[in-house]
Design a protein around this motif. Structure first.
Motif, PDB file in Angstrom:
ATOM      1  N   GLU A   2       0.823  -1.218   0.000  1.00  0.00           N
ATOM      2  CA  GLU A   2       0.000   0.000   0.000  1.00  0.00           C
ATOM      3  C   GLU A   2       0.854   1.263   0.000  1.00  0.00           C
ATOM      4  O   GLU A   2       0.451   2.303  -0.507  1.00  0.00           O
ATOM      5  N   SER A   3       2.027   1.163   0.623  1.00  0.00           N
ATOM      6  CA  SER A   3       2.957   2.300   0.679  1.00  0.00           C
ATOM      7  C   SER A   3       4.319   1.760   1.101  1.00  0.00           C
ATOM      8  O   SER A   3       4.423   0.631   1.595  1.00  0.00           O
ATOM      9  N   ALA A   4       5.343   2.584   0.924  1.00  0.00           N
ATOM     10  CA  ALA A   4       6.690   2.172   1.346  1.00  0.00           C
ATOM     11  C   ALA A   4       6.728   1.984   2.855  1.00  0.00           C
ATOM     12  O   ALA A   4       7.318   1.023   3.362  1.00  0.00           O
ATOM     13  N   GLY A   5       6.049   2.847   3.577  1.00  0.00           N
ATOM     14  CA  GLY A   5       6.070   2.769   5.040  1.00  0.00           C
ATOM     15  C   GLY A   5       5.408   1.503   5.553  1.00  0.00           C
ATOM     16  O   GLY A   5       5.953   0.800   6.416  1.00  0.00           O
ATOM     17  N   GLN A   6       4.216   1.237   5.014  1.00  0.00           N
ATOM     18  CA  GLN A   6       3.487   0.031   5.464  1.00  0.00           C
ATOM     19  C   GLN A   6       4.288  -1.228   5.146  1.00  0.00           C
ATOM     20  O   GLN A   6       4.364  -2.151   5.954  1.00  0.00           O
ATOM     21  N   THR A   7       4.875  -1.268   3.965  1.00  0.00           N
ATOM     22  CA  THR A   7       5.626  -2.455   3.563  1.00  0.00           C
ATOM     23  C   THR A   7       6.869  -2.635   4.423  1.00  0.00           C
ATOM     24  O   THR A   7       7.186  -3.743   4.872  1.00  0.00           O
ATOM     25  N   GLU A   8       7.560  -1.531   4.675  1.00  0.00           N
ATOM     26  CA  GLU A   8       8.773  -1.601   5.487  1.00  0.00           C
ATOM     27  C   GLU A   8       8.445  -2.054   6.913  1.00  0.00           C
ATOM     28  O   GLU A   8       9.163  -2.875   7.501  1.00  0.00           O
ATOM     29  N   GLU A   9       7.346  -1.554   7.439  1.00  0.00           N
ATOM     30  CA  GLU A   9       6.948  -1.945   8.797  1.00  0.00           C
ATOM     31  C   GLU A   9       6.704  -3.455   8.874  1.00  0.00           C
ATOM     32  O   GLU A   9       7.178  -4.138   9.786  1.00  0.00           O
ATOM     33  N   VAL A  10       5.967  -3.969   7.883  1.00  0.00           N
ATOM     34  CA  VAL A  10       5.674  -5.404   7.885  1.00  0.00           C
ATOM     35  C   VAL A  10       6.948  -6.206   7.640  1.00  0.00           C
ATOM     36  O   VAL A  10       7.195  -7.226   8.300  1.00  0.00           O
ATOM     37  N   ALA A  11       7.767  -5.740   6.695  1.00  0.00           N
ATOM     38  CA  ALA A  11       8.994  -6.476   6.377  1.00  0.00           C
ATOM     39  C   ALA A  11       9.894  -6.574   7.608  1.00  0.00           C
ATOM     40  O   ALA A  11      10.443  -7.648   7.912  1.00  0.00           O
ATOM     41  N   ALA A  12      10.035  -5.471   8.321  1.00  0.00           N
ATOM     42  CA  ALA A  12      10.872  -5.473   9.533  1.00  0.00           C
ATOM     43  C   ALA A  12      10.307  -6.455  10.557  1.00  0.00           C
ATOM     44  O   ALA A  12      11.046  -7.235  11.177  1.00  0.00           O
ATOM     45  N   ALA A  13       8.985  -6.433  10.708  1.00  0.00           N
ATOM     46  CA  ALA A  13       8.358  -7.296  11.721  1.00  0.00           C
ATOM     47  C   ALA A  13       8.501  -8.769  11.367  1.00  0.00           C
ATOM     48  O   ALA A  13       8.844  -9.600  12.210  1.00  0.00           O
ATOM     49  N   VAL A  14       8.230  -9.106  10.108  1.00  0.00           N
ATOM     50  CA  VAL A  14       8.284 -10.537   9.768  1.00  0.00           C
ATOM     51  C   VAL A  14       9.730 -11.037   9.724  1.00  0.00           C
ATOM     52  O   VAL A  14       9.995 -12.191  10.055  1.00  0.00           O
ATOM     53  N   ALA A  15      10.662 -10.153   9.349  1.00  0.00           N
ATOM     54  CA  ALA A  15      12.073 -10.551   9.373  1.00  0.00           C
ATOM     55  C   ALA A  15      12.501 -10.816  10.815  1.00  0.00           C
ATOM     56  O   ALA A  15      13.163 -11.821  11.114  1.00  0.00           O
ATOM     57  N   ALA A  16      12.098  -9.928  11.701  1.00  0.00           N
ATOM     58  CA  ALA A  16      12.465 -10.097  13.112  1.00  0.00           C
ATOM     59  C   ALA A  16      11.880 -11.377  13.692  1.00  0.00           C
ATOM     60  O   ALA A  16      12.487 -12.030  14.549  1.00  0.00           O
ATOM     61  N   ALA A  17      10.701 -11.731  13.221  1.00  0.00           N
ATOM     62  CA  ALA A  17      10.036 -12.939  13.746  1.00  0.00           C
ATOM     63  C   ALA A  17      10.565 -14.212  13.102  1.00  0.00           C
ATOM     64  O   ALA A  17      10.227 -15.306  13.544  1.00  0.00           O
ATOM     65  N   GLY A  18      11.371 -14.065  12.038  1.00  0.00           N
ATOM     66  CA  GLY A  18      11.975 -15.261  11.452  1.00  0.00           C
ATOM     67  C   GLY A  18      11.447 -15.692  10.099  1.00  0.00           C
ATOM     68  O   GLY A  18      11.735 -16.808   9.657  1.00  0.00           O
TER      69      GLY A  18
ATOM     70  N   GLY B  28      -8.197  -7.423   4.949  1.00  0.00           N
ATOM     71  CA  GLY B  28      -7.718  -7.226   6.316  1.00  0.00           C
ATOM     72  C   GLY B  28      -8.209  -8.287   7.285  1.00  0.00           C
ATOM     73  O   GLY B  28      -7.516  -8.634   8.249  1.00  0.00           O
ATOM     74  N   ARG B  29      -9.380  -8.826   7.033  1.00  0.00           N
ATOM     75  CA  ARG B  29      -9.982  -9.796   7.952  1.00  0.00           C
ATOM     76  C   ARG B  29      -9.133 -11.062   8.121  1.00  0.00           C
ATOM     77  O   ARG B  29      -9.282 -11.776   9.093  1.00  0.00           O
ATOM     78  N   GLN B  30      -8.284 -11.316   7.137  1.00  0.00           N
ATOM     79  CA  GLN B  30      -7.503 -12.545   7.208  1.00  0.00           C
ATOM     80  C   GLN B  30      -6.042 -12.314   7.575  1.00  0.00           C
ATOM     81  O   GLN B  30      -5.277 -13.268   7.705  1.00  0.00           O
ATOM     82  N   ALA B  31      -5.658 -11.046   7.735  1.00  0.00           N
ATOM     83  CA  ALA B  31      -4.246 -10.743   8.009  1.00  0.00           C
ATOM     84  C   ALA B  31      -3.910 -10.960   9.478  1.00  0.00           C
ATOM     85  O   ALA B  31      -4.675 -10.575  10.365  1.00  0.00           O
ATOM     86  N   LEU B  32      -2.753 -11.554   9.733  1.00  0.00           N
ATOM     87  CA  LEU B  32      -2.226 -11.608  11.093  1.00  0.00           C
ATOM     88  C   LEU B  32      -1.617 -10.255  11.444  1.00  0.00           C
ATOM     89  O   LEU B  32      -1.061  -9.576  10.581  1.00  0.00           O
ATOM     90  N   THR B  33      -1.693  -9.892  12.699  1.00  0.00           N
ATOM     91  CA  THR B  33      -0.899  -8.764  13.171  1.00  0.00           C
ATOM     92  C   THR B  33       0.540  -9.258  13.330  1.00  0.00           C
ATOM     93  O   THR B  33       0.786 -10.461  13.417  1.00  0.00           O
ATOM     94  N   PRO B  34       1.506  -8.345  13.423  1.00  0.00           N
ATOM     95  CA  PRO B  34       2.886  -8.785  13.681  1.00  0.00           C
ATOM     96  C   PRO B  34       2.981  -9.622  14.954  1.00  0.00           C
ATOM     97  O   PRO B  34       3.733 -10.604  14.998  1.00  0.00           O
TER      98      PRO B  34
END
Lengths: 270, 270, 270, 270
Positions: free
Chosen positions: C23-39, C228-234
């Motif tokens: 949706e945006s660079a910010g949203q993508t970066e936030e998710v990428a950082a979170a999922v990378a951190a989680a493994g 959105g209904r199917q997305a996990l939160t970080p």
């Protein structure tokens, strides 16, 4: 096969009409008078209703059977009602001209076995998830039991589509007519769930080779206790009965002659 | 809920195993001995078989109920058998520990009403074309009737896919566990129809939140009178029972302790 | 097969995570950082979105491809994005590590033919009304064209059930693993459409034999432009990543090692 | 809307006929001559065939487009052929009167976007797992793009039933006619997959409200390279054309007048 003065599966196209559920003597009589006047050949009405929820209206039971029989007799219409269980059979057999096996019971084999032994025509609805092969094998339970008075009824199958209540499978009607000698009716009311589709699907069913229809009619659909959204009003039913003859004529058939006298069948039956 | 020494729906994961159909005392005893030795908690076996064709093997009926009860008693396993009709109930109630309602009867409402009144646990299989909502409303017929001993069982739904017999809907298991307090079993045998998928789907069911399994086992599947293609051999069943504990441990559960004594439940029941 | 430092289809279980849509660079970066951190091992994100309605958000297109590539590079995650049409291929091939063919395009044969000729792994989702046989034959278009880097992905099939978005067919995963050598991922997000079912279905998929997951994650699911209904939160995604290892260990597998460096794959590719 | 001398969606019922696939100039010419003689209004034929297996006959491609155009021109029949991909559009647009989007491509949105921009009628088949709502939204991609020349075509949906190739959903035709202004054709050949059901389902489609048919005809069905089991012979097609007029008359419609001259449409198009 014949039910009183009505032959099902001959040249004449047969129309069974009536309310989803018998709600009262008055409501049933109003519908019976209307459908008889419009030319229906048999009267249908639910006495014991198979409802998804235990908290929904379950039908008037034996009282409904009696109401239905009286209205049918008054207007010269043999009656069709659904039997849900072998235990109900004894109380229904003398008051109903055609015993209906509903979609949910198409593979209720003890019930089919019991119906194989009675001398009463059976209308076997296709299960909403039954293949044509399974439907014909369910009929075989009746035939194998000794009851050759079997009428099939296509009423729509369950698919992913939600715009209609079920998906009417008219190709199955043509297929069954080619592969068996059994008469086949079509129930466009349950198949579509939408009043405005009942007339076009009724005409299409006739052309596809059906031997008749099973149609829901209610005097005040918006107040019906069951499935009002799919019920025709008496005026719409009358419209349907006017539209059928030219369509039937186009394929070399005609409406079955109207039945004038009260049905004698129940007086002589087992 | 408890059936003799077995609690269903607690921490312990419960395994119901046995032949699709009781074919003889010898075949049943062989399977009962094998599944008991491998750690099964209850014995299943078909007495009255709902068969698509009237010409297929229909089960040994009451004789099968007696055979099943004897083998169960000998090995300390409460027994599960399917009841097809209200009229069969009287002859089964004293000989069966859990009465099973099969997929074809999930909306046989008179049967559900009758089972709502007995003091005997009921295993309610999901209809193969039933939504989760309809399944829970069918359970409501039992609960509303006064029988709170209800176990649900997912056994696959009918879809367009033909590579497997049905499509196992494990998401429905997780969903039902979140929305109700009822225990849920999974029948991977009917769901897949293929022996080689039974073990992976059993493990997946455990992880998805199921409280147990209903698994078909036959001493000589290729000679089975019914559904041999989906039956585990005793050796494969034993393999399954060895694979379950580590998977259950990973989600904080364990196999239910083995039942040592003969079930007392039928002696005290209604 | 390998994608940069990640092997798919080996002992290591692989997790692809990211937003439904970039949706945006910010949203993508936030998710990428979170999922990378989680493994997570790879980053997914929709650039060109196939939407049922022309009036729904259609994705940011090439801009999204660039955003996704930058976030992936920053966190050492190779990226997966869907290609909808042969004409998009040229602009995506150098910026995406795995080209995804979505469910609606599983039988877009010109696209499959084109992807058969590129040297880039392809993730082939099962069509929501495709049989297992059709799915494998679609893969055969890729293999026959010369591209052996094929990963399958089960994402649920369309059935009559409406409680979940689709019906997750885990038996197909076990079946495909037995019949082919191709790696298979599972997408529990599209399969169920419900966040609360994603974790149990992820664990069940692992036990059923899947080689990995494709999971949707969004920083603020309630504000997502898509699904959105199917997305996990970080936080829920992190929970999933903690629950997977013991379940995998129970069947003799483990999470793929975390990827530490930026993916080199795109630098060397065609 | 009009295609050369043919109006689709008016009072006149329109019949599109031809082979599943263009196999050779001779085979196409034979079928074109036969269907023109019997009264067909347009000629159909597959040039690029979407086949489940990469090893099945894939169509003659551009050569087929040329063959089809020549046979159509010779017999005064505008031609209909399927386009599989945006990249094929340029080579087809000047040689085809109606561009068909097949069931597998109903949600190929880049293709729909591209077809929204051309000045050429589009025949949009319903996806075999598409709801009516999704079908109409796919049409919306065309309309929203600026192309108002859209014809819908129902061709059966995928269900659990295997006796027919698909399940013809005629209720959807009646529903779409009530909810939109778009013309709707019915393809009874793909819907049933069985030659013997094509005529009854064609008549039923006419009565259900369809504006025309898309029918497969082959000179020697048993030798057809594609879908021979569902093709009418020229004799059966002629029979169909004799049976349609009385059925249409019964609902106040008639066959579209026969087209006498070569179609001028392609000369003036975009």
């Amino acid at each position: 096969m014949t039910v009183g003065p009505v032959e099902i599966g001959g040249v004449g196209f047969v129309v069974v009409a009536g309310p989803c559920a018998v709600e009262s003597a008055g409501q049933t009589e109003e519908v019976a008078a209307a459908v008889a006047a419009a030319g229906a050949h048999l009267l249908r009405g639910g006495a014991f209703k198979p409802r998804t929820s235990p908290y929904a209206f379950q039908g008037l039971g034996e009282e409904a059977v009696a109401i239905l029989g009286r209205s049918g007799g008054r207007h010269g219409l043999p009656v069709v009602a659904e039997v849900l269980d072998t235990a109900q059979l004894a109380s229904m057999i003398d008051h109903v001209d055609i015993l209906q096996v509903g979609a949910r019971n198409m593979q209720n084999f003890p019930l089919l076995r019991a119906l194989g032994k009675v001398r009463r025509p059976v209308l076997l609805k296709r299960g909403f998830a039954a293949t044509v092969e399974e439907w014909l094998l369910a009929a075989e339970y009746l035939l194998d039991g000794g009851n050759s008075q079997v009428v099939l009824c296509e009423r729509g199958i369950r698919t992913f589509e939600t715009a209609t209540r079920n998906t009417l499978d008219l190709a199955s009607v043509a297929l069954v007519k080619q592969r068996t000698h059994l008469p086949v009716l079509v129930d466009p009311s349950h198949a579509t769930g939408l009043r405005e589709l009942v007339i076009p699907m009724s005409l299409a069913a006739a052309v596809a080779g059906a031997d008749g229809l099973l149609v829901e009619v209610h005097g005040a659909p918006e107040a019906a206790l069951c499935d009002g959204r799919q019920a025709l009003t008496p005026a719409l039913f009358s419209d349907l009965m006017h539209r059928l003859p030219p369509v039937l004529a186009a394929i070399g058939r005609s409406l079955h002659p109207r039945t004038a006298a009260a049905p004698a069948v129940r007086a002589v039956s087992p």
